[in-house]
Scaffold this active site. Structure first.
Site, PDB file in Angstrom:
ATOM      1  N   CYS A 187     -47.629 -20.991 -16.174  1.00 50.71           N
ATOM      2  CA  CYS A 187     -47.991 -19.905 -17.094  1.00 50.71           C
ATOM      3  C   CYS A 187     -46.737 -19.328 -17.733  1.00 50.71           C
ATOM      4  CB  CYS A 187     -48.763 -18.832 -16.348  1.00 50.71           C
ATOM      5  SG  CYS A 187     -47.938 -18.288 -14.856  1.00 50.71           S
TER       6      CYS A 187
ATOM      7  N   LYS B 195     -62.485 -19.000  -4.401  1.00 51.48           N
ATOM      8  CA  LYS B 195     -62.882 -20.217  -5.107  1.00 51.48           C
ATOM      9  C   LYS B 195     -61.653 -20.852  -5.748  1.00 51.48           C
ATOM     10  CE  LYS B 195     -63.912 -21.877  -9.030  1.00 51.48           C
ATOM     11  NZ  LYS B 195     -63.515 -23.255  -8.767  1.00 51.48           N
TER      12      LYS B 195
ATOM     13  N   GLU C  37     -51.152 -22.002 -26.303  1.00 53.61           N
ATOM     14  CA  GLU C  37     -50.669 -22.547 -25.028  1.00 53.61           C
ATOM     15  C   GLU C  37     -51.071 -24.017 -24.927  1.00 53.61           C
ATOM     16  OE1 GLU C  37     -52.588 -21.416 -21.224  1.00 53.61           O
ATOM     17  OE2 GLU C  37     -50.563 -20.898 -20.552  1.00 53.61           O
TER      18      GLU C  37
ATOM     19  N   GLU D 152     -54.956 -12.571 -14.708  1.00 58.99           N
ATOM     20  CA  GLU D 152     -53.653 -13.138 -15.080  1.00 58.99           C
ATOM     21  C   GLU D 152     -53.944 -14.420 -15.845  1.00 58.99           C
ATOM     22  OE1 GLU D 152     -50.840 -11.737 -14.684  1.00 58.99           O
ATOM     23  OE2 GLU D 152     -51.358 -10.210 -13.202  1.00 58.99           O
TER      24      GLU D 152
END
Ligand code: NAD
Length: 473
Positions: A279, A170, A380, A245
């Protein structure tokens, strides 16, 4: 179209969603399937049926198919990179790198088809032979983000396949074209029907069956920490192997003996490469007070000189944010930083006029005088916003570096080898660099993070085999 049981099929919903270019929203890239939970279940069923045979295909033969896939991607690299820039926004140099990573990962792990080493070892009893071998697990759900639209799927799907698992993939809804490109390559390379399936659509609707179905044995997810937590909880009751992750708030530490030109260059590409949407982006910089002011002056000058625009133009160095919601997040954090009392050293605005009018562009933005407790130093942002903090010592830099919930990547700029190695030891991250920015994975090295970034697994390298196989002694 979705790809289920070896056929390109529409969703049972009869609905589609639009994929538009974030540099120019007039540019409609295509319509993709807005799939239902029922579509996802059909894909899982197909993967479960295909597993019976695929696990028995000799691993070197599975590897041969993957070698072919690697070569096809290499042959179409330029087209795939252009498609990716159009739907994701990052500049061509970066999308070429993304596609190249899929090539490298596929070649590297296809070779595992002739290794997949286990152990033989003496037994404690006479006339007994002892060994352990890797076995596949079954159906793997692969759920991926939009920032590395071909690299990250390859990091997961290729090791899953070489180990003998089957896959339901997906992709993120912002980058479905790159996912289709990748799956078409696997089909052309000769992956048997049902071994790889792809379902596009909303995270919740499509993702929930993929994380809860009894038939799924592995969930490999890359994305935000918020969604990673949902995935982990959804998969827990059926004891799936869950590989996560997630987010990062990575730091570059610059000591008083650093080569400042080199450090500024690292902060520029670490902070503003991919418009900060990595990331591993260097969204925090900790600078020794003795070189702080000089560093800030140089860093601001370089940030101001970046050329921003449509990544398909070779001259452009920084593209747009990937979506309107991503841009809004960036703008909201700029306001948060100002309210918190940080100094806006440069940037801070959306770019809207002329060539920028139809895209999600934002100026490279640097905050100085940032207190490490501020939200812009802790959370973040996933955009072109860098927070600069001052430190008085190496020890303070390490403490600040570690002082966030995430633990993906960190780096130090220094000429002192003892400090460099002490920092490498003491920063609790999954990735560490010396005199280089926080970004830049290599496919044969384990990749992943600690704390709220990951749950103890790694992708890439032979470490990826640990996610997609289990031991039988
Ligand atoms: P996201 O968490 O919003 O989405 C990731 C994927 O999860 C998408 O495919 C989404 O559709 C799906 N999803 C959403 N809800 C779901 C649910 N309830 N169940 C199952 N799947 C669901 O992340 P994003 O915005 O696509 O990507 C950005 C994030 O990814 C950032 O936090 C970034 O740091 C992280 N990231 C991490 C790494 C790493 O290796 N650590 C690499 C790249 C990106």
């Amino acid at each position: 179209m979705n790809y289920i049981d070896g056929a390109w099929v529409p969703s049972s919903s009869g609905k589609t969603f639009e994929n538009r270019n974030p540099a120019n929203t007039d540019d409609l890239i295509g319509l993709f399937q807005k799939s239902t939970a029922e579509d996802a279940r059909r894909a899982v069923d197909a993967a479960a049926r295909a597993y019976d045979d695929w696990r028995l295909v000799p691993a070197p033969k599975r590897g041969e198919i993957l070698f072919r896939a690697a070569q096809i991607i290499a042959d179409r690299k330029e087209q795939f990179a252009r498609d990716m820039t159009r739907e994701m926004g990052k500049v061509l140099a970066e999308t070429r790198g993304d596609v190249q990573e899929a090539v490298d990962m596929s070649f590297f792990l296809a070779g595992e088809g002739r290794r997949l080493h286990g152990q033989t070892t003496p037994s404690e009893l006479r006339n007994k032979f002892a060994m352990s071998v890797r076995q596949p697990l079954g159906v793997c759900s692969i759920i991926t983000p939009w920032n590395f639209p071909m690299a990250i799927p390859s990091w997961k799907i290729i090791p899953a396949l070489v180990c003998g698992n089957t896959v339901v993939f997906k992709p993120a809804s912002q980058t479905p074209l790159s996912a289709v490109n990748f799956v078409k390559v696997l089909e052309e390379a000769g992956i048997p029907k049902g071994v790889v399936n792809m379902v596009t659509g909303d995270g919740d609707e499509v993702g929930t069956p993929l994380t809860t179905s009894e038939m799924v044995r592995v969930v490999s997810f890359t994305g935000s920490t918020k969604v990673g937590r949902i995935v982990n909880q959804a998969a827990a009751p059926t004891f799936k192997k869950v590989h996560l992750e997630m987010g990062g708030k990575n730091v570059i530490m610059i000591m008083d003996d650093a080569d400042l030109e080199l450090a500024v260059d690292g902060c520029l590409w670490g902070g503003f490469g991919t418009s900060g949407q990595r990331c591993t982006a260097a969204s925090r910089v900790v600078v020794h007070e003795k070189v702080h002011d000089r560093f800030v002056e140089m860093f601001v000058a370089r940030a101001r000189s970046l050329t921003i625009g449509d990544g398909l133009d070779e001259k452009i160095q920084m593209g747009p944010s990937n979506s309107e919601s991503q841009l809004k997040t960036v703008m909201s954090y700029v306001e948060i930083g100002k309210k918190e009392g940080a100094t806006l050293a440069c940037g801070g605005n959306r770019l809207e006029s002329g060539a920028y009018a139809k895209g999600y562009f934002h100026e490279p933005t640097i905050f100085t005088n940032v207190d490490p407790r501020m939200r812009i130093a802790q959370e973040e942002i996933f955009g072109p916003v860098v927070s600069v903090m001052k430190c008085r010592s190496f020890e303070e830099a390490v403490a600040l570096g570690n002082g966030v919930e995430y633990g993906l990547s960190a780096s130090i700029y220094t000429q002192d080898i003892n400090r460099a190695f002490a920092a490498m030891r003491d920063l609790y991250t999954g990735i560490f660099y010396i005199n280089a920015p926080t970004i830049g994975a290599e496919v044969h090295l384990p990749f992943g993070g600690t704390k709220d970034t990951g749950n103890g697994h790694r992708e890439a390298g032979v470490a990826a085999l640990e996610v997609f196989s289990e031991w039988k002694s």
